[in-house]
Write a protein that holds these residues in place. Structure first.
Motif, PDB file in Angstrom:
ATOM      1  N   PRO A  25       0.674  -1.309   0.163  1.00 18.59           N
ATOM      2  CA  PRO A  25      -0.353  -0.217  -0.230  1.00 18.59           C
ATOM      3  C   PRO A  25       0.518   1.429   0.101  1.00 18.59           C
ATOM      4  O   PRO A  25       0.422   2.251  -0.698  1.00 18.59           O
ATOM      5  N   GLU A  26       2.241   1.232   0.543  1.00 17.85           N
ATOM      6  CA  GLU A  26       2.583   2.407   0.998  1.00 17.85           C
ATOM      7  C   GLU A  26       3.283   3.237  -1.010  1.00 17.85           C
ATOM      8  O   GLU A  26       3.784   3.763  -1.109  1.00 17.85           O
ATOM      9  N   ARG A  61      -5.182   0.308   2.810  1.00 13.32           N
ATOM     10  CA  ARG A  61      -4.371   1.321   2.764  1.00 13.32           C
ATOM     11  C   ARG A  61      -4.842   1.640   4.431  1.00 13.32           C
ATOM     12  O   ARG A  61      -3.775   1.537   4.999  1.00 13.32           O
ATOM     13  N   THR A 105       0.041  -5.494   6.421  1.00 16.48           N
ATOM     14  CA  THR A 105      -0.929  -4.095   5.831  1.00 16.48           C
ATOM     15  C   THR A 105      -2.105  -4.607   6.064  1.00 16.48           C
ATOM     16  O   THR A 105      -2.257  -4.930   7.191  1.00 16.48           O
TER      17      THR A 105
END
Length: 161
Positions: A25-26, A61, A105
C-alpha cells in the motif's frame, strides 16, 4: 441460505491470497484501490443469483471511518480494526503483520449474503459478521498474520457512541 444443493464457482482463493501477500500500500497512488477477488462463492445448483453467497478479499491502505449516514444503516461489531454488517453484507478490516516479507498490511474481508432479507434483520447481520470474522481468521492463518485483533467466535456488538 436455506436447504438444497449449492455449487462452488469462479472463486480464486489462491489468487486472492497472493494479491494480499504481494500488496504494498505504501507504493500505491492515492486513488488506487485493488480489485476485490472472490475467495469463496456458492450459488444454488438450480440457478438464481438471489441466493448466492460470496466472500471477497482485497488489501487496503487502512480501515476507513464509518460515516454518520452509513453508521445508521449498519450494526458495528468489535473485531479487527473495524467490523460492521447490514442484512445483505458484512465487512471486516484487520491488520496483518507478515513475517516474509516483513511488513504490515490491512485486509478487507466482505461477505455478501443472499438477497431478499429485510434490512433490519439483526439475526442475519449477526450471522453475516460471524461468517466474515471466521473467513478473516481463516485468511489470517493462511497468510501467517499476527496481531490481527480478530475475536474468536461471534463478534460482540459495539455500543453506539
Amino acid at each position: 441460505m436455506g436447504g438444497g444443493r449449492f455449487d462452488e464457482g469462479f472463486a480464486k482463493p489462491e489468487k486472492a491470497l497472493e494479491q494480499l501477500r504481494e500488496a504494498s500500500p505504501e507504493q500505491w497512488a492515492e486513488s488506487y484501490r485493488p480489485e476485490m477477488l472472490r475467495y469463496c462463492w456458492f450459488w444454488p445448483a438450480e440457478g438464481g443469483s438471489e441466493k448466492d453467497f460470496q466472500i471477497q478479499l482485497r488489501p487496503a491502505r487502512s480501515a476507513p471511518e464509518l460515516g454518520p449516514e452509513h453508521a445508521k444503516k449498519v450494526t458495528s461489531y468489535a473485531s479487527g480494526l473495524q467490523a460492521y454488517a447490514s442484512s445483505s453484507f458484512s465487512r471486516i478490516y484487520f491488520s496483518c503483520r507478515l513475517k516474509a516479507p516483513a511488513r504490515e498490511t490491512v485486509v478487507e474481508t466482505v461477505v455478501w449474503g443472499p438477497a431478499g432479507v429485510p434490512e433490519t434483520d439483526p439475526v442475519r447481520r449477526a450471522r453475516l459478521v460471524t461468517l466474515a470474522n471466521a473467513a478473516a481468521r481463516q485468511v489470517s492463518g493462511e497468510l501467517g498474520c499476527s496481531d490481527t485483533g480478530l475475536v474468536e467466535g461471534v463478534p460482540p456488538v459495539k455500543a453506539r457512541s
